[in-house]
Motif scaffolding. Structure first.
Motif, PDB file in Angstrom:
ATOM      1  N   UNK A 196       0.827  -1.217   0.000  1.00  0.00           N
ATOM      2  CA  UNK A 196       0.000   0.000   0.000  1.00  0.00           C
ATOM      3  C   UNK A 196       0.860   1.267   0.000  1.00  0.00           C
ATOM      4  N   UNK A 197       2.178   1.109   0.008  1.00  0.00           N
ATOM      5  CA  UNK A 197       3.045   2.276   0.170  1.00  0.00           C
ATOM      6  C   UNK A 197       3.570   2.782  -1.186  1.00  0.00           C
ATOM      7  N   UNK A 198       3.212   4.018  -1.578  1.00  0.00           N
ATOM      8  CA  UNK A 198       3.582   4.502  -2.918  1.00  0.00           C
ATOM      9  C   UNK A 198       5.095   4.697  -3.109  1.00  0.00           C
ATOM     10  N   UNK A 199       5.828   5.027  -2.040  1.00  0.00           N
ATOM     11  CA  UNK A 199       7.264   5.317  -2.203  1.00  0.00           C
ATOM     12  C   UNK A 199       8.052   4.118  -2.730  1.00  0.00           C
ATOM     13  N   UNK A 200       7.557   2.915  -2.424  1.00  0.00           N
ATOM     14  CA  UNK A 200       8.318   1.724  -2.792  1.00  0.00           C
ATOM     15  C   UNK A 200       7.515   0.824  -3.740  1.00  0.00           C
ATOM     16  N   UNK A 243      10.237  14.943  -7.083  1.00  0.00           N
ATOM     17  CA  UNK A 243      11.436  15.085  -6.241  1.00  0.00           C
ATOM     18  C   UNK A 243      11.420  14.070  -5.105  1.00  0.00           C
ATOM     19  N   UNK A 244      10.223  13.758  -4.617  1.00  0.00           N
ATOM     20  CA  UNK A 244      10.097  12.858  -3.479  1.00  0.00           C
ATOM     21  C   UNK A 244      10.273  11.395  -3.890  1.00  0.00           C
ATOM     22  N   UNK A 245       9.623  11.027  -4.982  1.00  0.00           N
ATOM     23  CA  UNK A 245       9.653   9.618  -5.376  1.00  0.00           C
ATOM     24  C   UNK A 245      10.863   9.266  -6.237  1.00  0.00           C
ATOM     25  N   UNK A 251       1.654   5.231 -11.712  1.00  0.00           N
ATOM     26  CA  UNK A 251       0.482   5.092 -10.818  1.00  0.00           C
ATOM     27  C   UNK A 251       0.804   5.640  -9.424  1.00  0.00           C
ATOM     28  N   UNK A 252       1.988   5.292  -8.915  1.00  0.00           N
ATOM     29  CA  UNK A 252       2.395   5.761  -7.587  1.00  0.00           C
ATOM     30  C   UNK A 252       2.502   7.285  -7.570  1.00  0.00           C
ATOM     31  N   UNK A 260       0.280  12.486  -5.699  1.00  0.00           N
ATOM     32  CA  UNK A 260      -0.163  13.866  -5.976  1.00  0.00           C
ATOM     33  C   UNK A 260      -1.569  14.089  -5.406  1.00  0.00           C
ATOM     34  N   UNK A 261      -2.412  13.095  -5.604  1.00  0.00           N
ATOM     35  CA  UNK A 261      -3.792  13.199  -5.136  1.00  0.00           C
ATOM     36  C   UNK A 261      -3.812  13.227  -3.598  1.00  0.00           C
ATOM     37  N   UNK A 262      -3.030  12.329  -3.014  1.00  0.00           N
ATOM     38  CA  UNK A 262      -3.013  12.221  -1.548  1.00  0.00           C
ATOM     39  C   UNK A 262      -2.523  13.518  -0.892  1.00  0.00           C
ATOM     40  N   UNK A 263      -1.600  14.214  -1.549  1.00  0.00           N
ATOM     41  CA  UNK A 263      -1.057  15.444  -0.971  1.00  0.00           C
ATOM     42  C   UNK A 263      -1.909  16.668  -1.322  1.00  0.00           C
TER      43      UNK A 263
END
Lengths: 512, 308
Positions: free
Chosen positions: A129-133, B37-39, B46-47, B52-55
């Motif tokens: 569920x974690x987008x970063x990984x 920059x974060x990812x 998709x991530x 973007x939506x979550x923030x």
């Protein structure tokens, strides 16, 4: 009176000059610093981890500290091959694509609780569920507990990348209880790793202490304390190790190598990395959609000069469209030897006027800019007038991902060939990491075939074939693979860095 | 006096809101994408969209700013994009280091600047004056970054007197304090000199001397106090620039302060953290200005009379 004033000024200038000159002298004249504390190792690093949690970041700085406090089901060994870590044995059913993993018995978390199949199931469901990984959690599904120490998971067909993904810090195992409580994993980084978290003085240092109940007695820590010190400025890190204040520097500036090589109190480590750096050109923009133009640029640039100017010699020339040192490397038909006449032949085959080519090379730091300056002068020899544009990292990332460029100096680091190929050349990653915007169905097919080929020998053949196709098409202009540069006190033993830049702090010891 | 202080504190609120508005819009106009920059480069499309939506970054900028201000009034500074921690917690951890560094730098600057300025004025056009002003010129001209490295080389590496980096003890703040203080000292010394020169030519100084008071006493009791108003003003302004200078000093000396945090946050387009840092700097600058205004009252009874 003016004469006296003049003398005063001269004296002051002399005083400042003498300080400056004395500071550039031989390192042997410096203070040797504090005596070694054999219970502690102080590691200096440029970047602070954004989080001590495992699944909330994809930062290299975070990976280093996660490796101290946590373990995965698998880990990468010194040759970057996945090896069982928390797992004692595993099995793969080729008919149902089901993997069965059996955990070592008696593994403890830092809070004293047992690590069981429940924790593994909870972790692997949570990390999905974690987008970063997200990149590292797509290879598996249906994680199920069989008994207290056994779990199964399924893959979408045979998967060669699963074990690498399970070795990524994002999939390191954390207690189910913390997941259920929605706890702050960064404030409470409890794992089963060789070191326990003690404190984090944000921006300054993180302290760890050896975990006495670490399950793998052969790889148990030999040094009791680790202090992880954040020193952002390269020169300050160098001074810190020269003065004896720190014991190990993870990222050494290439400009400091010469000075530290001459210092008998320290050992400089230079390991060719798997970080592949290139001049990326937008294959969708004419005339870079023409393979002859790309090949002309490929052999017009002098890689040796770039390495000297940009890296102070700390690197090796790239030998293919994919990194050397990984399974499936293949230099066949790379065509990257510096040959201006050959480059002109390619330009003639293209048939256009080189002076009409508009190539703006985006750079996001000084090293890249220095590389671009050499390329700029190289390309002049075949009639291409290239420009250089400096952008900050965040802008560089978004502009290049969106395809708003003709060229940029960039790179990609991965510990294994499949994720490298998928990230850099698979058409599904156009708009993110496939920045050449390569959309070749044959390349896509071969990458997918490799990721489903579990047998290593067979996989190697497929990977070599992909690289050959990429070399033939010359989608980008690989330049160099830089050295991973680290330095430590000469009394620190068993230090080793992989070509992926990983080190194993729990194996270090002090020579007494 | 208290009414005046309260009025000034209340006046800070619109200033802070205005600052957030300006900064928010500047950040939204700046090129670059915080999620990218974060990812990093290895994220899936998709991530990226999910994040973007979550923030809330797909909302109009004015909506984002409105949400930020509402949360701010509830005492919520937001969550850092990069560290996923509460911005207020992160700021609280960093403020003491920046304040300590500012204290050391200001103290060092004042201790050296005042005597230097006074001596330069009293000994005008002598070699002492020349050297004093030359030191001031050096302070203004030498880049803090380079001077910091020079101090590290000399005091840490050659002499081994001070640690190279960190913020564990007061010893860690001496060199960064010197680097930052030297820069500040220059301006304060120069204004003290010119202010003193103006005062010591006044009639009342001549009168005091003609009454038989010693030269030293006249300088200390009569001239200095009257020359202090411009010095206090410049010192206040210097503390503002000192906050900016702390960005470089904290980087060189590895001090975990707000300046370094702000630079890292700007580089990573971590909007909530950038806004938090700027709010802290704005607040500090406003408070320093208030203190400067109050100090005038203590130095000059005429100003005190206006307040009451």
């Amino acid at each position: 009176m003016k004469k006296v004033q003049l003398i005063g000024l001269v004296l002051l200038i002399a005083m400042f000059a003498s300080i400056a000159v004395s500071c550039t002298g031989n390192a042997a004249n410096t203070k040797s610093g504090p005596a070694i504390d054999y219970d502690t190792v102080v590691i200096a690093t440029a970047d602070e981890t954004p989080s001590l949690g495992t699944a909330t970041h994809n930062a290299v700085a975070g990976d280093y500290v996660n490796k101290l406090t946590h373990n995965g089901l698998f880990r990468l060994d010194k040759e970057l091959n996945p090896q069982p870590d928390l797992v004692a044995s595993y099995d793969f059913d080729e008919n149902s694509y089901t993997w069965t993993f059996k955990l070592h018995p008696g593994i403890k978390f830092h809070d004293g609780s047992d690590l069981t199949a429940d924790d593994v199931v909870a972790t692997l469901n949570y990390t999905k569920t974690m987008p970063d990984i997200a990149t590292y959690t797509t290879s598996y599904d249906n994680v199920t507990k069989v008994d207290e120490l056994t779990i199964t998971l399924t893959t979408d067909g045979p998967s060669a990348s699963l074990l690498y993904d399970l070795a990524h810090h994002g999939n390191y195992i954390i207690p189910k209880e913390l997941i259920d409580q929605d706890a702050d994993m960064s404030a409470n980084p409890i794992g089963a790793g060789p070191y326990k978290f003690v404190s984090w003085d944000r921006g300054e240092k993180i302290t760890f202490v050896a975990f006495e109940d670490y399950f793998d007695k052969e790889r148990a820590p030999k040094i009791k304390n680790i202090i992880w010190r954040i020193i952002p400025e390269g020169s300050s890190r160098t001074i810190a190790i020269e003065s004896g204040e720190v014991d190990y520097i993870i990222e050494l500036d290439s400009t400091a190598v010469k000075t530290l090589d001459a210092n008998e109190n320290v050992t400089v480590m230079k390991i060719p990395s798997v970080s592949h750096n290139w001049l990326c050109i937008n294959n969708e923009v004419p005339p870079f959609d023409n393979v002859n133009v790309r090949r002309a640029i490929n052999c017009a640039i002098n890689r040796a000069d770039i390495i000297e100017v940009a890296l102070n010699g700390a690197g090796v020339p790239a030998t293919a469209q994919t990194p050397a040192g990984m399974l499936g490397e293949n230099p066949d038909n790379f065509g990257g030897e510096y040959d201006v006449e050959k480059a002109k032949e390619y330009m003639a085959k293209w048939g256009g006027d080189p002076s009409t080519i508009k190539l703006e090379m985006i750079c996001s730091n000084d090293t890249k800019r220095r590389a671009a300056e050499v390329i700029q002068s190289n390309l002049k020899e075949i009639g291409i007038e290239a420009g250089i544009v400096s952008l900050d990292l965040a802008t560089y990332l978004s502009e290049t991902a969106a395809g708003n460029f003709t060229g940029f100096i960039g790179g990609y680091t991965s510990n294994e060939m499949m994720s490298f190929l998928k990230g850099v050349y698979h058409s599904s990653n156009i708009g993110s990491s496939n920045k050449t915007r390569t959309a070749n169905p044959e390349v896509d097919r071969l990458i997918e075939l490799a990721s489903k080929t579990v047998d290593q020998k067979e996989r190697e053949k497929v990977l070599m074939e992909v690289t050959k196709v990429l070399n033939d098409n010359c989608y980008q202009i690989p330049i160099y693979q830089d050295y991973t540069l680290s330095v430590h006190k000469k009394d620190l033993d068993n230090t080793f860095i992989t070509s992926g830049g990983t080190f194993f702090a729990q194996e270090w010891s002090w020579k007494k | 006096m208290w009414k005046y202080i309260l009025k000034r504190i209340v006046a800070m609120i619109p200033v802070l809101i205005g600052v957030t508005l300006i900064v928010y819009f500047i950040l939204s106009l700046a090129p670059g994408d915080p999620v990218r920059a974060m990812l990093g480069e290895q994220s899936t499309p998709e991530a990226y969209e999910e994040m973007r939506e979550a923030l809330g970054l797909n909302d109009p900028v004015i909506v984002q700013w409105g949400r930020y201000i509402l949360n701010l009034f509830r005492g919520d500074f937001g969550i850092s994009y990069k560290t996923k921690t509460n911005v207020a917690v992160e700021l609280a951890a960093r403020i003491p280091s920046t304040l300590t560094l500012s204290f050391f730098a200001t103290t060092i600057a004042i201790i050296f600047a005042l005597p230097l300025g006074i001596i330069a004025a009293v000994k005008q056009n002598t070699w002492i004056d020349g050297i004093s002003m030359f030191i001031s010129l050096l302070g203004v001209s030498i880049p803090i970054f380079w001077f910091g490295l020079l101090l590290l080389q000399f005091f840490c590496l050659k002499l081994g007197w001070f640690p190279a980096s960190g913020a564990d003890t007061w010893l860690h703040y001496v060199m960064p304090g010197m680097a930052l203080g030297f820069h500040c000292m220059a301006s304060i010394a120069r204004i003290t000199r010119s202010s003193m020169l103006e005062v010591i030519r006044q009639d009342y100084i001549r009168t005091a001397r003609s009454k038989g008071l010693s030269y030293n006493k006249v300088i200390r009791k009569h001239a200095l106090k009257n020359a202090l108003i411009p010095t206090i003003t410049v010192t206040g302004l210097q503390i503002g620039s000192l906050l900016a200078g702390s960005v470089l000093t904290e980087t060189v000396f590895g001090i975990p302060g707000i300046g370094r945090l702000m630079i890292q946050s700007i580089q990573g387009l971590d909007y909530p953290m950038v806004l938090g840092c700027i709010l802290v700097f704005t607040l500090m600058f406003s408070i320093v200005n208030l203190i400067v205004d109050l100090l005038y009252a203590f130095v000059d009874p005429r100003i005190k009379a206006q307040y009451s």
